[in-house]
Design an enzyme around this catalytic site. Structure first.
Site, PDB file in Angstrom:
ATOM      1  N   TYR A 172       0.814  -1.212   0.000  1.00 35.09           N
ATOM      2  CA  TYR A 172       0.000   0.000   0.000  1.00 35.09           C
ATOM      3  C   TYR A 172       0.848   1.262   0.000  1.00 35.09           C
ATOM      4  O   TYR A 172       0.579   2.204   0.755  1.00 35.09           O
ATOM      5  CB  TYR A 172      -0.939   0.000   1.221  1.00 35.09           C
ATOM      6  CG  TYR A 172      -2.141  -0.881   1.007  1.00 35.09           C
ATOM      7  CD1 TYR A 172      -3.122  -0.499   0.084  1.00 35.09           C
ATOM      8  CD2 TYR A 172      -2.287  -2.088   1.673  1.00 35.09           C
ATOM      9  CE1 TYR A 172      -4.220  -1.299  -0.139  1.00 35.09           C
ATOM     10  CE2 TYR A 172      -3.375  -2.906   1.440  1.00 35.09           C
ATOM     11  CZ  TYR A 172      -4.341  -2.499   0.539  1.00 35.09           C
ATOM     12  OH  TYR A 172      -5.425  -3.289   0.306  1.00 35.09           O
ATOM     13  N   TYR A 196     -14.301  -5.004   4.658  1.00 29.84           N
ATOM     14  CA  TYR A 196     -12.969  -5.323   4.137  1.00 29.84           C
ATOM     15  C   TYR A 196     -12.629  -6.754   4.533  1.00 29.84           C
ATOM     16  O   TYR A 196     -12.717  -7.115   5.703  1.00 29.84           O
ATOM     17  CB  TYR A 196     -11.900  -4.362   4.683  1.00 29.84           C
ATOM     18  CG  TYR A 196     -10.515  -4.773   4.247  1.00 29.84           C
ATOM     19  CD1 TYR A 196     -10.068  -4.496   2.952  1.00 29.84           C
ATOM     20  CD2 TYR A 196      -9.673  -5.495   5.093  1.00 29.84           C
ATOM     21  CE1 TYR A 196      -8.812  -4.908   2.524  1.00 29.84           C
ATOM     22  CE2 TYR A 196      -8.420  -5.908   4.671  1.00 29.84           C
ATOM     23  CZ  TYR A 196      -7.991  -5.611   3.393  1.00 29.84           C
ATOM     24  OH  TYR A 196      -6.759  -6.028   2.974  1.00 29.84           O
ATOM     25  N   ASP A 203     -16.017 -12.922   9.592  1.00 28.42           N
ATOM     26  CA  ASP A 203     -14.600 -12.634   9.372  1.00 28.42           C
ATOM     27  C   ASP A 203     -14.075 -11.954  10.631  1.00 28.42           C
ATOM     28  O   ASP A 203     -14.234 -10.751  10.813  1.00 28.42           O
ATOM     29  CB  ASP A 203     -14.448 -11.741   8.138  1.00 28.42           C
ATOM     30  CG  ASP A 203     -13.000 -11.332   7.892  1.00 28.42           C
ATOM     31  OD1 ASP A 203     -12.132 -11.690   8.720  1.00 28.42           O
ATOM     32  OD2 ASP A 203     -12.738 -10.652   6.878  1.00 28.42           O
TER      33      ASP A 203
HETATM   34  C1  LIG Z   1      -6.640  -7.591   7.768  1.00 30.77           C
HETATM   35  C2  LIG Z   1      -7.910  -8.235   7.445  1.00 30.77           C
HETATM   36  C3  LIG Z   1      -7.996  -9.259   6.481  1.00 30.77           C
HETATM   37  C4  LIG Z   1      -6.817  -9.668   5.641  1.00 30.77           C
HETATM   38  O1  LIG Z   1      -5.804 -10.252   6.404  1.00 30.77           O
HETATM   39  P1  LIG Z   1      -4.310 -10.307   5.806  1.00 30.77           P
HETATM   40  O2  LIG Z   1      -3.579 -11.159   6.774  1.00 30.77           O
HETATM   41  O3  LIG Z   1      -3.840  -8.896   5.770  1.00 30.77           O
HETATM   42  O4  LIG Z   1      -4.390 -10.907   4.457  1.00 30.77           O
HETATM   43  C5  LIG Z   1      -9.214  -9.871   6.292  1.00 30.77           C
HETATM   44  N1  LIG Z   1     -10.302  -9.511   6.997  1.00 30.77           N
HETATM   45  C6  LIG Z   1     -10.259  -8.538   7.930  1.00 30.77           C
HETATM   46  C7  LIG Z   1     -11.487  -8.211   8.699  1.00 30.77           C
HETATM   47  C8  LIG Z   1      -9.069  -7.854   8.173  1.00 30.77           C
HETATM   48  O5  LIG Z   1      -9.043  -6.852   9.074  1.00 30.77           O
END
Ligand SMILES: *Cc1c(COP(=O)(O)O)cnc(C)c1O
Length: 443
Positions: free
Chosen positions: A15, A142, A246
């Site tokens: 980034y 995200y 997630d």
């Molecule tokens: C950071 C994040 C990801 C991605 O994880 P990485 O290890 O950076 O690939 C996925 N979901 C959420 C909610 C995140 O905050």
């Protein structure tokens, strides 16, 4: 040649617009909440090294677990083989996870934990003889940077270049007062209307709903009410779709409970973990599933196998570190430390809200976030950059998200360190407002 000069030669940072970004800061060591720079400064790690660290840097207990594991078994293929660290970690995870999540599938970062969840949910229906081609997610969501995870994430500047590569994931309004339009105050159950409409419209076609429970992170640190999450679980049951939580960011105490789903006392069908899973030490991802999900793959028919795997699945070093991480949660009563951090943030909330330039203070668990109001058509990212630099001068790392400032320290931060950071936030905001007044006068 200096570290920075050597960095400039071959490295490409995440980034980062390499042409215009400030030079990267070489870090030579770290201990507890402190990062040590090459030129001998100590910086407080106010973002837990991109939201991953739990018990501080270089914790002796975790260091010991890691070096002992390195002397025993560093890695072995995980198809056809197994080992104590993966077995022990799966037992410990099932113990602390929301009820019913009895199966653990290991991968190696947050994005892959999400990819695994999406593929699992998709093939779950294939194995049951149903074709369900749609996923639902939320605006402001995200879920990571790989193609599937990007598809589930809200469209943004970051996903724009890849638009035509992404598969369709329909997005419902996030439960966020400023945007959803369904209610005027902080939203709760009423806000599920947008999602409900989509579920009804796409009936029979939805494989799963994927959300970041309670706290949408990279989309701007948006905090929900638990009632929304509760309603979401009800809706998924009502419409017969899987719910994927997630918890890559929210897992392991970040929102005050071990997992964010606990705020609403719900269990998802699939749950993604990474980030704080390994205390901020090692890349490791894990996707937990219910027996119901697992059973759709458990069959004589080899075509029903879950066709997914990574070279470093269940890496023993990462598993050993994750075990030590969970042991420390017990030994050091980490959840009470997070509750203490939370009480300090709550004590600061009123004062912070009274700053003219501060909008929408949100606090959950060990996270404090607020928006800086941008006037005069200033760029969101610019204001964030300005604040980032000002805090760096004060020896605090507070990497913002656009105009959203956030403070999310490792859980071992001491009271006087919290007080000091809050003091500096006060003084940076006062200085910012003073210059705004001056520039207004000079016009
Ligand atoms: C950071 C994040 C990801 C991605 O994880 P990485 O290890 O950076 O690939 C996925 N979901 C959420 C909610 C995140 O905050």
């Amino acid at each position: 040649m200096s570290l920075v000069d050597r960095d400039r030669k071959h490295l490409w940072h995440p980034y980062t617009q390499e042409k215009t970004a400030p030079l990267p800061l070489p870090i030579t060591g770290a201990k507890g909440v402190w990062l040590e720079t090459e030129d001998g400064r100590r910086l407080l790690d106010g973002v837990s090294s991109w939201w991953v660290n739990t018990h501080g840097h270089s914790h002796p207990y975790i260091n010991k677990a890691l070096s002992e594991q390195a002397g025993t078994l560093e890695h072995v293929i995980f198809a056809g083989f197994t080992h104590e660290p993966a077995i022990r970690l799966s037992e410990m995870l099932v113990e602390v996870l929301p009820e019913g999540l009895n199966r653990i599938f290991f991968s190696d970062n947050g994005s892959t934990a999400v990819e695994v969840a999406l593929k699992m949910a998709y093939q779950y229906w294939v194995n049951k003889g149903e074709e369900r081609t749609t996923f639902l997610a939320l605006e402001r969501g995200y879920h990571g940077d790989t193609i599937g995870a990007m598809s589930a994430s809200d469209a943004s500047t970051f996903t724009d270049p890849f638009k035509s590569l992404l598969f369709t994931v329909k997005k419902a309004a996030a439960p966020f007062a400023l945007e959803c339009g369904h209610c005027s105050d902080r939203c709760d159950v009423t806000c599920s209307k947008s999602l409900e409409d989509l579920l009804r419209h796409e009936r029979g076609n939805v494989a799963a709903v994927i959300v970041e429970p309670m706290l949408q992170g990279a989309g701007g640190m948006i905090v929900w009410k638990a009632a929304y999450l509760k309603r979401l679980r009800e809706l998924c049951d009502e419409y017969g779709v899987l719910l994927i939580a997630d918890e890559v960011l929210t897992g392991f105490g970040r929102t005050g409970t071990m997992f964010a789903c606990e705020h609403a006392e719900i269990s998802p069908d699939i749950l993604c973990m990474s980030k704080a899973l390994t205390a901020g030490y090692m890349p490791l991802g894990a996707t937990a599933a219910t027996d119901n999900v697992f059973e759709a793959f458990y069959h004589e028919d080899r075509l029903k196998t879950f066709f997914h795997g990574h070279s470093y699945c269940a890496n023993p070093l990462a598993c050993a570190v994750a075990i030590a991480n969970l042991e420390l949660f017990e030994k050091e009563n980490t959840l009470s430390k997070i509750a203490f951090i939370n009480s300090k943030f709550k004590g600061f909330e009123n004062e912070l809200s009274r700053f003219e330039s501060v909008r929408d203070v949100r606090i959950i668990g060990g996270v404090l976030a607020f928006e800086i109001e941008v006037r005069d058509g200033g760029y969101l990212a610019d204001i964030g950059q300005q604040f980032y630099q000002r805090f760096l001068e004060k020896k605090i790392v507070l990497r913002p998200l656009g105009n959203v400032l956030l403070f999310m320290p490792p859980y071992v931060i001491k009271e006087e360190e919290i007080d000091w950071v809050l003091d500096e936030i006060r003084s940076v905001l006062s200085a910012y407002e003073a210059t705004r007044v001056n520039s207004a006068k000079s016009i």
